[in-house]
Write an enzyme that holds these catalytic residues in place. Structure first.
Site, PDB file in Angstrom:
ATOM      1  N   HIS A   4      27.625  53.546  60.192  1.00 66.05           N
ATOM      2  CA  HIS A   4      27.716  54.785  60.974  1.00 66.05           C
ATOM      3  C   HIS A   4      27.772  56.059  60.139  1.00 66.05           C
ATOM      4  O   HIS A   4      27.841  57.153  60.688  1.00 66.05           O
ATOM      5  CB  HIS A   4      28.937  54.733  61.895  1.00 66.05           C
ATOM      6  CG  HIS A   4      28.908  53.545  62.805  1.00 66.05           C
ATOM      7  ND1 HIS A   4      29.535  52.357  62.492  1.00 66.05           N
ATOM      8  CD2 HIS A   4      28.281  53.351  63.985  1.00 66.05           C
ATOM      9  CE1 HIS A   4      29.312  51.491  63.466  1.00 66.05           C
ATOM     10  NE2 HIS A   4      28.558  52.060  64.376  1.00 66.05           N
ATOM     11  N   GLY A  20      37.500  65.806  66.399  1.00 69.28           N
ATOM     12  CA  GLY A  20      36.767  64.930  67.313  1.00 69.28           C
ATOM     13  C   GLY A  20      35.319  65.368  67.469  1.00 69.28           C
ATOM     14  O   GLY A  20      34.400  64.560  67.511  1.00 69.28           O
ATOM     15  N   ARG A  24      32.495  71.128  65.690  1.00 72.65           N
ATOM     16  CA  ARG A  24      33.663  71.760  65.067  1.00 72.65           C
ATOM     17  C   ARG A  24      33.726  71.416  63.586  1.00 72.65           C
ATOM     18  O   ARG A  24      34.214  72.207  62.787  1.00 72.65           O
ATOM     19  CB  ARG A  24      34.936  71.310  65.754  1.00 72.65           C
ATOM     20  CG  ARG A  24      35.084  71.972  67.089  1.00 72.65           C
ATOM     21  CD  ARG A  24      36.540  72.118  67.421  1.00 72.65           C
ATOM     22  NE  ARG A  24      36.679  72.786  68.691  1.00 72.65           N
ATOM     23  CZ  ARG A  24      37.655  72.574  69.545  1.00 72.65           C
ATOM     24  NH1 ARG A  24      38.601  71.691  69.240  1.00 72.65           N
ATOM     25  NH2 ARG A  24      37.721  73.225  70.655  1.00 72.65           N
ATOM     26  N   ARG A  43      23.830  59.441  64.348  1.00 73.35           N
ATOM     27  CA  ARG A  43      24.281  59.603  65.738  1.00 73.35           C
ATOM     28  C   ARG A  43      24.790  61.016  66.026  1.00 73.35           C
ATOM     29  O   ARG A  43      25.585  61.214  66.951  1.00 73.35           O
ATOM     30  CB  ARG A  43      25.385  58.603  66.093  1.00 73.35           C
ATOM     31  CG  ARG A  43      24.868  57.179  66.144  1.00 73.35           C
ATOM     32  CD  ARG A  43      25.966  56.203  66.481  1.00 73.35           C
ATOM     33  NE  ARG A  43      25.435  54.848  66.472  1.00 73.35           N
ATOM     34  CZ  ARG A  43      25.419  54.051  67.531  1.00 73.35           C
ATOM     35  NH1 ARG A  43      25.917  54.449  68.673  1.00 73.35           N
ATOM     36  NH2 ARG A  43      24.923  52.843  67.436  1.00 73.35           N
ATOM     37  N   ARG A  87      43.644  64.255  61.007  1.00 73.39           N
ATOM     38  CA  ARG A  87      42.971  64.600  62.261  1.00 73.39           C
ATOM     39  C   ARG A  87      43.294  66.040  62.621  1.00 73.39           C
ATOM     40  O   ARG A  87      44.449  66.473  62.546  1.00 73.39           O
ATOM     41  CB  ARG A  87      43.439  63.657  63.375  1.00 73.39           C
ATOM     42  CG  ARG A  87      43.154  64.168  64.765  1.00 73.39           C
ATOM     43  CD  ARG A  87      43.195  63.105  65.834  1.00 73.39           C
ATOM     44  NE  ARG A  87      43.337  63.669  67.161  1.00 73.39           N
ATOM     45  CZ  ARG A  87      42.413  64.368  67.817  1.00 73.39           C
ATOM     46  NH1 ARG A  87      41.230  64.601  67.259  1.00 73.39           N
ATOM     47  NH2 ARG A  87      42.651  64.849  69.026  1.00 73.39           N
ATOM     48  N   GLY A  89      42.614  68.361  65.911  1.00 68.72           N
ATOM     49  CA  GLY A  89      42.051  68.235  67.251  1.00 68.72           C
ATOM     50  C   GLY A  89      42.843  69.002  68.276  1.00 68.72           C
ATOM     51  O   GLY A  89      43.705  69.813  67.934  1.00 68.72           O
ATOM     52  N   SER A  90      42.540  68.713  69.531  1.00 71.40           N
ATOM     53  CA  SER A  90      43.255  69.394  70.605  1.00 71.40           C
ATOM     54  C   SER A  90      44.092  68.379  71.370  1.00 71.40           C
ATOM     55  O   SER A  90      43.891  67.168  71.255  1.00 71.40           O
ATOM     56  CB  SER A  90      42.264  70.090  71.538  1.00 71.40           C
ATOM     57  OG  SER A  90      41.378  69.130  72.071  1.00 71.40           O
ATOM     58  N   GLU A 181      43.480  59.925  69.849  1.00 75.19           N
ATOM     59  CA  GLU A 181      43.009  59.368  68.570  1.00 75.19           C
ATOM     60  C   GLU A 181      44.082  59.032  67.535  1.00 75.19           C
ATOM     61  O   GLU A 181      43.905  58.121  66.723  1.00 75.19           O
ATOM     62  CB  GLU A 181      42.009  60.351  67.907  1.00 75.19           C
ATOM     63  CG  GLU A 181      40.694  60.519  68.628  1.00 75.19           C
ATOM     64  CD  GLU A 181      40.763  61.544  69.751  1.00 75.19           C
ATOM     65  OE1 GLU A 181      41.768  62.280  69.831  1.00 75.19           O
ATOM     66  OE2 GLU A 181      39.836  61.597  70.579  1.00 75.19           O
ATOM     67  N   ASP A 204      45.357  72.691  76.574  1.00 70.98           N
ATOM     68  CA  ASP A 204      45.618  72.738  78.013  1.00 70.98           C
ATOM     69  C   ASP A 204      47.028  72.214  78.238  1.00 70.98           C
ATOM     70  O   ASP A 204      47.631  71.656  77.319  1.00 70.98           O
ATOM     71  CB  ASP A 204      44.589  71.898  78.788  1.00 70.98           C
ATOM     72  CG  ASP A 204      44.453  70.484  78.248  1.00 70.98           C
ATOM     73  OD1 ASP A 204      43.624  70.279  77.352  1.00 70.98           O
ATOM     74  OD2 ASP A 204      45.210  69.601  78.688  1.00 70.98           O
ATOM     75  N   ARG A 217      39.378  79.783  71.464  1.00 68.00           N
ATOM     76  CA  ARG A 217      39.400  78.459  70.842  1.00 68.00           C
ATOM     77  C   ARG A 217      39.169  78.513  69.340  1.00 68.00           C
ATOM     78  O   ARG A 217      39.813  77.812  68.581  1.00 68.00           O
ATOM     79  CB  ARG A 217      38.361  77.536  71.480  1.00 68.00           C
ATOM     80  CG  ARG A 217      38.883  76.929  72.745  1.00 68.00           C
ATOM     81  CD  ARG A 217      37.829  76.165  73.504  1.00 68.00           C
ATOM     82  NE  ARG A 217      38.278  75.991  74.865  1.00 68.00           N
ATOM     83  CZ  ARG A 217      38.803  74.873  75.350  1.00 68.00           C
ATOM     84  NH1 ARG A 217      38.907  73.822  74.598  1.00 68.00           N
ATOM     85  NH2 ARG A 217      39.229  74.804  76.590  1.00 68.00           N
TER      86      ARG A 217
HETATM   87  N1  HPA Z   1      44.493  64.398  77.741  1.00 66.38           N
HETATM   88  C1  HPA Z   1      43.984  63.655  76.751  1.00 66.38           C
HETATM   89  N2  HPA Z   1      43.431  64.183  75.683  1.00 66.38           N
HETATM   90  C2  HPA Z   1      43.403  65.528  75.575  1.00 66.38           C
HETATM   91  C3  HPA Z   1      43.916  66.341  76.569  1.00 66.38           C
HETATM   92  C4  HPA Z   1      44.501  65.746  77.697  1.00 66.38           C
HETATM   93  O1  HPA Z   1      44.992  66.416  78.623  1.00 66.38           O
HETATM   94  N3  HPA Z   1      43.717  67.627  76.198  1.00 66.38           N
HETATM   95  C5  HPA Z   1      43.096  67.593  75.005  1.00 66.38           C
HETATM   96  N4  HPA Z   1      42.901  66.319  74.618  1.00 66.38           N
END
Ligand code: HPA
Length: 234
Positions: A4, A20, A24, A43, A87, A89-90, A181, A204, A217
């Site tokens: 991969h 992820g 980004r 990919r 990692r 990420g969000s 993750e 969020d 963001r």
């Molecule tokens: N759930 C799962 N993963 C996420 C979320 C969430 O609300 N927000 C950002 N990654």
């Protein structure tokens, strides 16, 4: 080259940041690294290697969810000898004192299952961050003045959860945020004797329903990338 990752041996640095989203990865590499060079596009999961303050670093997309991250982290560790995997990420906020834009540094990552959970049978293994990286990230966040929370997160198998009772138990037990993750990354690092950390921006909020506006963001994500880079090389 692996199944991969198309990078040549030596094209991947010992330190790898893993967002992820592959776009980004490109944005972070173009913004924060010197001499960033594309090393993987198999990919469309873009990876770049460059330098940060003279230190070699790779920024490689992981995709969403533990099965995808597991593929990239396994190959980075086993085939490219990555030593430090962070990692970036969000996550969704899960506590009232955690707000959108805040950063969460994950000390541990609770799961229902992960790609690794089969090998543990009846044991509930506790995926845990590498303390030196965690301490360095907390120090870097403090220096930057970023509002940061340190504690447990929940690595879920699903984004669209159908079991609100599970979220309630996570909230009740002080879990700061949910993503998909980190637990597998921590487990693989433990198994192979590597360093791992997850640094997350709250994008969020599960209780307030607030979400980070698209125009915010980039800035918020940038804080997290810099904290990760400072922690990796401190
Ligand atoms: N759930 C799962 N993963 C996420 C979320 C969430 O609300 N927000 C950002 N990654």
């Amino acid at each position: 080259m692996t199944i991969h990752i198309g990078a040549a041996p030596g094209d991947i640095a010992e330190t790898v940041l893993m967002p992820g989203d592959p776009y980004r990865a490109r944005w972070a590499a173009e913004t924060f690294l010197d001499d960033a060079k594309l090393v993987n596009e198999v990919r469309g999961m873009l990876g770049f290697t460059g330098t940060y303050k003279g230190n070699r670093v790779t920024i490689q997309g992981s995709g969403m969810g533990m099965p995808s991250l597991s593929i990239y982290a396994n190959e980075l560790i086993s085939q490219y000898d990555a030593q430090t995997l962070i990692r970036i990420g969000s996550c969704g906020g899960m506590q009232p004192h955690v707000s959108v834009r805040d950063v969460i540094i994950a000390m541990s990552a609770t799961t229902i299952t992960s790609p690794s959970s089969g090998i543990f049978r009846e044991v509930n293994f506790a995926p845990t961050a590498s303390y030196d990286l965690l301490a360095a990230a907390v120090a870097a966040a403090k220096t930057r003045g970023t509002t940061t929370h340190v504690g447990g997160i929940y690595s879920s198998d699903v984004f669209y959860a159908e079991r609100p009772d599970l979220d309630e138990q996570m909230v009740r037990h002080g879990i700061l945020g949910v993503e998909m993750e980190a637990a597998e990354l921590y487990t693989l690092a433990a198994r192979h004797g590597r360093r791992a950390l997850a640094i997350l921006t709250v994008s969020d909020h599960l209780q307030t329903g607030e979400a980070l506006p698209a125009e915010d963001r980039e800035q918020t994500f940038g804080d997290m990338v810099e904290i990760a880079l400072e922690a990796a090389f401190s």
